[in-house]
Design a protein around this motif. Structure first.
Motif, short mmCIF file in Angstrom:
data_model
loop_
_atom_site.label_atom_id
_atom_site.label_comp_id
_atom_site.label_asym_id
_atom_site.label_seq_id
_atom_site.Cartn_x
_atom_site.Cartn_y
_atom_site.Cartn_z
N GLY A 110 -9.62 -71.27 -26.25
CA GLY A 110 -10.75 -71.24 -26.31
C GLY A 110 -11.51 -71.55 -25.00
N ILE A 111 -12.79 -71.30 -24.92
CA ILE A 111 -13.45 -71.73 -23.72
C ILE A 111 -14.81 -72.32 -24.15
CG2 ILE A 111 -14.43 -70.87 -21.68
CD1 ILE A 111 -12.77 -68.35 -21.64
N TRP A 112 -15.12 -73.48 -23.45
CA TRP A 112 -16.48 -74.04 -23.47
C TRP A 112 -17.42 -73.71 -22.25
CZ3 TRP A 112 -14.16 -79.64 -24.86
CH2 TRP A 112 -13.93 -79.47 -26.38
N LEU A 113 -18.54 -73.28 -22.46
CA LEU A 113 -19.44 -73.08 -21.22
C LEU A 113 -20.73 -73.91 -21.68
CD1 LEU A 113 -19.71 -69.27 -20.65
CD2 LEU A 113 -18.53 -70.93 -19.34
N VAL A 114 -20.98 -74.84 -20.54
CA VAL A 114 -22.03 -75.61 -20.94
C VAL A 114 -23.09 -75.02 -19.82
CG1 VAL A 114 -23.28 -77.89 -20.56
CG2 VAL A 114 -20.60 -77.68 -21.14
N LEU A 115 -24.22 -74.56 -20.39
CA LEU A 115 -25.29 -73.76 -19.76
C LEU A 115 -26.66 -74.48 -19.96
CD1 LEU A 115 -24.64 -70.49 -21.21
CD2 LEU A 115 -23.69 -71.31 -18.88
N GLU A 116 -27.65 -74.07 -19.07
CA GLU A 116 -28.96 -74.84 -19.12
C GLU A 116 -29.79 -74.17 -20.48
OE1 GLU A 116 -33.24 -73.67 -16.62
OE2 GLU A 116 -31.24 -72.78 -16.05
N ASP A 117 -30.63 -74.78 -20.99
CA ASP A 117 -31.30 -74.09 -21.99
C ASP A 117 -32.57 -73.74 -21.67
OD1 ASP A 117 -32.64 -74.13 -24.38
OD2 ASP A 117 -32.67 -76.11 -25.29
N LEU A 118 -32.44 -72.40 -21.85
CA LEU A 118 -33.62 -71.68 -21.27
C LEU A 118 -34.94 -72.07 -21.98
CD1 LEU A 118 -31.79 -68.23 -20.31
CD2 LEU A 118 -32.74 -69.85 -18.76
N ASN A 119 -34.97 -72.10 -23.31
CA ASN A 119 -36.20 -72.56 -23.97
C ASN A 119 -36.73 -73.77 -23.38
OD1 ASN A 119 -35.49 -70.64 -25.84
ND2 ASN A 119 -35.42 -71.94 -27.48
#
Length: 335
Positions: A110-119
């Protein structure tokens, strides 16, 4: 599950936080390929309280992989590559996407993407049915995205963007009635669209749900870059406009007005956005630099001519996806 024990540690490291913990599930990914969750941060040096994690976990397959499975897996690889190699170039040109703080391949494939919380960043409004005001915000975002990437080769992305591209949808093509005019015209439509002079990157899945609006409805950010790739910008435009009126699309006068708005914004963006002078001047992958000058009159003429072909190309896919194409329930396939 050892991976789930490692995930909070990885997220905390990416976010320069003391710790991270599961907070809520935002949504499941299509066909059981994982989920998107919000994780709570403690002691983040940047002051963030949350991060969004896209956890891609493709189901195990036995024997040969289906075309659908291979397409989905590639789409997540493309999205990861876009965030890591292409997305950074957008941060200073008013094309808002979530920042990617980290990406990791897992032992299970699999893949994990850690992203900014746009909320948390102020983009908390969502819609599944565009009105004209929101459509204009989305079209302005698309115009700037298309303008910035004019002339760029889609390295590491789909050669031809959009999730409905003919080459990636042989099952839907085969399912079309042999007397369907769109089936007879499919190869010609594809050839015209892919051979256009003015190529850019297209988002490839520019539906209403992938746009995140600011609470004052003055700005918008965009997510989900699984089907980003080469193409002409009006492919995104025709798909976005199809989201209006419960997936029935706009009436003719509204469509004409919104197309005029898009091309007005495209002209402004082409003239106003920085044009990298050489491959070394840009943070996207190496390759021929985009042209320093763009003939915007020729660009608009070509893309306006191709717009009805892009509409027909999308209708071709939908005709194979569901013969009842036209009902709102049949309008949003992704599997």
């Amino acid at each position: 599950n050892i991976e789930m024990e490692v995930l909070p540690v990885f997220v905390a490291s990416c976010m320069c936080a003391e710790s991270a913990s599961q907070f809520q599930t935002i949504q499941s990914l299509w066909s059981g390929y994982g989920e998107i969750c919000r994780m709570k941060l403690k002691g983040c040096s940047a002051g963030s309280k949350f991060a969004v994690v896209k956890q891609i976990s493709p189901p195990k397959t036995t024997g040969s992989c289906s075309l659908s499975h291979s397409r989905k897996c590639k789409s997540y690889d493309v999205e990861t590559h876009f965030y890591k190699q292409w997305g950074k170039a957008l941060s200073n040109v008013g094309v808002r996407i979530p920042a990617c703080f980290g990406a990791r391949s897992t032992e299970s494939g699999g893949i994990w993407l850690v992203l900014e919380d746009l909320n948390e960043s102020g983009y908390s409004a969502r819609t599944n049915n565009l009105d004209e005001t929101k459509a204009k915000l989305c079209l302005k975002w698309l115009a700037r995205f298309h303008a910035f990437f004019l002339g760029h080769k889609p390295e590491g992305l789909w050669d031809i963007g959009t999730y409905w591209h003919l080459d990636t949808r042989p099952d839907e093509f085969a399912a079309m009635s042999d007397d369907d005019e769109l089936k007879s015209a499919a190869c010609d439509l594809d050839r015209e669209l892919r051979s256009c002079r003015f190529q850019t990157l297209v988002h490839g899945d520019a539906k209403a749900e992938n746009f995140c609006f600011s609470s004052n409805l003055r700005d918008v950010a965009t997510v989900d870059f699984q089907y980003v790739g080469g193409g002409c910008g009006v492919k995104d435009v025709c798909y976005l406009l199809s989201c209006m009126n419960g997936w029935r699309g706009p009436d003719q006068s509204t469509e004409d007005r919104l197309l005029d708005f898009y091309f007005h914004e495209l002209r402004l963006a082409v003239s106003g956005l920085p044009r990298p002078a050489s491959p070394r001047a840009r943070s996207t992958p190496s390759g021929p630099a985009p042209p320093a000058h763009v003939d915007v009159d020729a660009l608009e003429r070509e893309w306006r001519r191709l717009y009805p072909l892009a509409v027909a190309d999308y209708a071709r896919f939908m005709a194979g996806w569901d013969p009842t194409y036209g009902s709102p329930a049949a309008r949003d396939p992704r599997t």
